[in-house]
Design an enzyme around this catalytic site. Structure first.
Site, PDB file in Angstrom:
ATOM      1  CE1 TYR A  40       2.257   0.991 -12.814  1.00 34.08           C
ATOM      2  CE2 TYR A  40       2.097   2.790 -14.408  1.00 34.08           C
ATOM      3  CZ  TYR A  40       2.676   1.608 -13.980  1.00 34.08           C
ATOM      4  OH  TYR A  40       3.677   1.040 -14.727  1.00 34.08           O
ATOM      5  NE  ARG A  41      -7.318   2.055  -7.453  1.00 38.68           N
ATOM      6  CZ  ARG A  41      -8.588   1.770  -7.797  1.00 38.68           C
ATOM      7  NH1 ARG A  41      -8.817   0.796  -8.648  1.00 38.68           N
ATOM      8  NH2 ARG A  41      -9.577   2.458  -7.303  1.00 38.68           N
ATOM      9  CG  LEU A  42      -2.111   7.249 -11.976  1.00 42.00           C
ATOM     10  CD1 LEU A  42      -0.782   7.618 -12.608  1.00 42.00           C
ATOM     11  CD2 LEU A  42      -2.335   8.039 -10.691  1.00 42.00           C
TER      12      LEU A  42
END
Length: 192
Positions: free
Chosen positions: A170-172
């Protein structure tokens, strides 16, 4: 958190060598000329440690001329199999003559001859000209060691900044930044 970015790089590089199907030592080198015009290309890492990250090239190439005008560079490693990147920024210095000689003598003979045959980054009229120059170098050095051309050497990037990036769902993503402060390093995190 690690206190030594070079130990962390060693760990990640060893893991990349074990998992990467391509060349884990392949890195992008970004330079800029005196006007600030950037340029990047892929080269191979040939040495690393607390004194810096080393690559070799024709010093009369575009990158060599840019480093003469502006002795700073950025390096980027991308190891897709691990979901990791390492970004390095720093000052650049030439390697010693002894280091350049030692590495040049370790290269395959055809690579040594190619260094004599190539006017790296200069216009070439046709491919056959390069092949002819290679054959002339073969004849010139037949039966003897190929000496290092004076225009062929290496550079050491002395980092002042090293970032370790890890892909997360999640692009974390995780970004760990090491910055040199005189003779020590400080570490912090960056938002992705």
């Amino acid at each position: 958190m690690a206190a030594d970015p070079f130990a962390l790089f060693d760990e990640w590089f060893a893991q990349a060598r074990a998992s990467e199907s391509g060349l884990p030592e392949a890195m992008s080198v970004a330079t800029a000329d005196a006007t600030g015009q950037p340029s990047s290309r892929m080269v191979l890492l040939k040495g690393h440690g607390p004194d810096g990250f080393v690559f070799f090239t024709n010093v009369e190439s575009d990158k060599g001329e840019q480093l003469a005008q502006n002795p700073k560079a950025a390096l980027l490693f991308h190891w897709k199999s691990l979901g990791r990147q390492v970004r390095i920024e720093g000052a650049v210095e030439p390697v010693t003559e002894a280091e350049a000689d030692a590495y040049f003598s370790s290269r395959l003979r055809d690579s040594q001859l190619g260094a004599w045959a190539s006017d790296q980054s200069r216009p070439m009229d046709r491919r056959e000209t390069f092949q002819q120059r290679f054959e002339e170098a073969e004849q010139r050095f037949e039966g003897q060691d190929v000496p290092r051309p004076e225009y062929w050497s290496g550079y050491r990037v002395i980092p002042h900044r090293i970032e370790f990036w890890t892909e997360r769902p999640y692009r974390l993503h995780e970004r760990r930044l090491f910055k040199r402060d005189d003779d020590s390093w400080t570490e912090g995190l960056l938002y992705p």
